[in-house]
Design a protein around this motif. Sequence first.
Motif, PDB file in Angstrom:
ATOM      1  N   ASP A 113       0.846  -1.192   0.000  1.00 57.91           N
ATOM      2  CA  ASP A 113       0.000   0.000   0.000  1.00 57.91           C
ATOM      3  C   ASP A 113       0.883   1.244   0.000  1.00 57.91           C
ATOM      4  O   ASP A 113       2.039   1.190   0.411  1.00 57.91           O
ATOM      5  CB  ASP A 113      -0.895  -0.011   1.241  1.00 57.91           C
ATOM      6  CG  ASP A 113      -2.033   0.982   1.132  1.00 57.91           C
ATOM      7  OD1 ASP A 113      -2.278   1.495   0.019  1.00 57.91           O
ATOM      8  OD2 ASP A 113      -2.678   1.265   2.163  1.00 57.91           O
ATOM      9  N   GLU A 114       0.338   2.364  -0.471  1.00 57.71           N
ATOM     10  CA  GLU A 114       1.099   3.620  -0.564  1.00 57.71           C
ATOM     11  C   GLU A 114       2.430   3.371  -1.282  1.00 57.71           C
ATOM     12  O   GLU A 114       3.499   3.799  -0.829  1.00 57.71           O
ATOM     13  CB  GLU A 114       1.342   4.203   0.833  1.00 57.71           C
ATOM     14  CG  GLU A 114       0.086   4.495   1.624  1.00 57.71           C
ATOM     15  CD  GLU A 114      -0.760   5.600   1.005  1.00 57.71           C
ATOM     16  OE1 GLU A 114      -0.187   6.472   0.322  1.00 57.71           O
ATOM     17  OE2 GLU A 114      -1.989   5.593   1.200  1.00 57.71           O
ATOM     18  N   ALA A 115       2.345   2.668  -2.395  1.00 64.15           N
ATOM     19  CA  ALA A 115       3.559   2.212  -3.085  1.00 64.15           C
ATOM     20  C   ALA A 115       4.421   3.356  -3.615  1.00 64.15           C
ATOM     21  O   ALA A 115       5.606   3.149  -3.908  1.00 64.15           O
ATOM     22  CB  ALA A 115       3.187   1.270  -4.232  1.00 64.15           C
ATOM     23  N   HIS A 116       3.852   4.560  -3.719  1.00 63.76           N
ATOM     24  CA  HIS A 116       4.662   5.696  -4.161  1.00 63.76           C
ATOM     25  C   HIS A 116       5.753   6.029  -3.139  1.00 63.76           C
ATOM     26  O   HIS A 116       6.739   6.692  -3.469  1.00 63.76           O
ATOM     27  CB  HIS A 116       3.781   6.926  -4.402  1.00 63.76           C
ATOM     28  CG  HIS A 116       2.997   7.345  -3.201  1.00 63.76           C
ATOM     29  ND1 HIS A 116       1.798   6.763  -2.861  1.00 63.76           N
ATOM     30  CD2 HIS A 116       3.252   8.285  -2.252  1.00 63.76           C
ATOM     31  CE1 HIS A 116       1.336   7.329  -1.753  1.00 63.76           C
ATOM     32  NE2 HIS A 116       2.191   8.248  -1.369  1.00 63.76           N
ATOM     33  N   LEU A 272       0.974  -3.518  -6.210  1.00 64.43           N
ATOM     34  CA  LEU A 272       1.427  -2.234  -5.671  1.00 64.43           C
ATOM     35  C   LEU A 272       0.316  -1.214  -5.862  1.00 64.43           C
ATOM     36  O   LEU A 272      -0.124  -0.968  -6.987  1.00 64.43           O
ATOM     37  CB  LEU A 272       2.713  -1.776  -6.360  1.00 64.43           C
ATOM     38  CG  LEU A 272       4.005  -2.435  -5.858  1.00 64.43           C
ATOM     39  CD1 LEU A 272       4.060  -3.898  -6.258  1.00 64.43           C
ATOM     40  CD2 LEU A 272       5.223  -1.697  -6.395  1.00 64.43           C
ATOM     41  N   MET A 273      -0.143  -0.626  -4.763  1.00 62.81           N
ATOM     42  CA  MET A 273      -1.291   0.267  -4.803  1.00 62.81           C
ATOM     43  C   MET A 273      -0.886   1.679  -4.377  1.00 62.81           C
ATOM     44  O   MET A 273      -0.065   1.844  -3.469  1.00 62.81           O
ATOM     45  CB  MET A 273      -2.395  -0.231  -3.880  1.00 62.81           C
ATOM     46  CG  MET A 273      -2.842  -1.655  -4.171  1.00 62.81           C
ATOM     47  SD  MET A 273      -4.256  -2.144  -3.161  1.00 62.81           S
ATOM     48  CE  MET A 273      -3.566  -1.976  -1.510  1.00 62.81           C
ATOM     49  N   SER A 274      -1.474   2.673  -5.014  1.00 61.82           N
ATOM     50  CA  SER A 274      -1.243   4.058  -4.629  1.00 61.82           C
ATOM     51  C   SER A 274      -2.362   4.945  -5.163  1.00 61.82           C
ATOM     52  O   SER A 274      -2.756   4.809  -6.321  1.00 61.82           O
ATOM     53  CB  SER A 274       0.112   4.550  -5.159  1.00 61.82           C
ATOM     54  OG  SER A 274       0.267   5.941  -4.921  1.00 61.82           O
ATOM     55  N   GLY A 275      -2.840   5.836  -4.320  1.00 63.56           N
ATOM     56  CA  GLY A 275      -3.821   6.802  -4.772  1.00 63.56           C
ATOM     57  C   GLY A 275      -3.168   8.116  -5.135  1.00 63.56           C
ATOM     58  O   GLY A 275      -3.845   9.090  -5.481  1.00 63.56           O
ATOM     59  N   THR A 276      -1.847   8.143  -5.064  1.00 67.76           N
ATOM     60  CA  THR A 276      -1.085   9.383  -5.295  1.00 67.76           C
ATOM     61  C   THR A 276      -0.409   9.391  -6.656  1.00 67.76           C
ATOM     62  O   THR A 276      -0.233  10.444  -7.267  1.00 67.76           O
ATOM     63  CB  THR A 276      -0.016   9.564  -4.197  1.00 67.76           C
ATOM     64  OG1 THR A 276      -0.682   9.551  -2.923  1.00 67.76           O
ATOM     65  CG2 THR A 276       0.725  10.872  -4.355  1.00 67.76           C
ATOM     66  N   LEU A 277      -0.005   8.225  -7.134  1.00 71.31           N
ATOM     67  CA  LEU A 277       0.717   8.156  -8.414  1.00 71.31           C
ATOM     68  C   LEU A 277      -0.114   8.709  -9.562  1.00 71.31           C
ATOM     69  O   LEU A 277      -1.319   8.549  -9.587  1.00 71.31           O
ATOM     70  CB  LEU A 277       1.097   6.686  -8.707  1.00 71.31           C
ATOM     71  CG  LEU A 277       2.152   6.079  -7.792  1.00 71.31           C
ATOM     72  CD1 LEU A 277       2.355   4.608  -8.164  1.00 71.31           C
ATOM     73  CD2 LEU A 277       3.475   6.825  -7.918  1.00 71.31           C
TER      74      LEU A 277
END
Length: 277
Positions: A113-116, A272-277
Amino acid sequence: NVQIIKYMGFFDKFKKKSVESNTEFDFSFKNGTKRLTYISHLRRVILDEEGFNIIEIDQRPSFYGVASNAELGVEDPRITKVGDYYYMFNPMIRDGFLKKTGKKLEDAIIIVDEAHNLPNRVKDLATHRLSNAILRRAITEAKKFSQNDVVEKLAKINHILLDISKNLNQKFNEIIIKKQEFIEKITSFSDYDELIADLTFAGDLVRQKQKQSYIGSVAIFLDQWRGSDEGFVRILSFKETKQRPIFTLSYRCLDPSIMTKDVLNDDYCSILMSGTL
């Protein structure tokens, strides 16, 4: 005759005669279900009409996964939450963690999570630093435990660090330094391997009485300083503080794949998850 498992603040009770077999990690029941000694079931969550607010959470489990549920996309419950990247991407910690949990990397689905944040986090994990502040604490630690020979060695390392830093200032506060330059100065007063061994031993003695050791951290830095040049840079830096200037020698990782490739190449798959990328 009653066995109790605690789940996230709740207790689950069942009769021992219903158990087929058990380990420290799980209980297998005669009816074909399995429960782990950590989270191994689903609870029903009732939401409002808009779907944003929780009205009620069932206090008892409403579903236990079994192996055959995998055909429906529901895995036999073997999900382990790891709270920090450190546990999976630090090789020594990862190996110990997998061994303790009885899991194999090639069978694991790694969800990040939060992979960025992952690249910078793992680069920091692979980076090692030595500063005059750390050396001062190590000297104080050695004095506390009456390791006078170690005090002398640490003082010499500190003198070397301050000597190679004498041209740094606020305007010229960072330079690249060669591996051999620092090693040669260390070997002017001690065999490099023997120094690491002595500081490692001293650090181990300290850890028998307290959790951490600054002496041990100095030994780790000296050992890592001899590492590969590929994917790393060695930097000497200066920072002004209210108390006194801080001079830091860094063996800095520039390539996050050095830390991630073994995990991402050898696991079953990665998400790999990210809501920011």
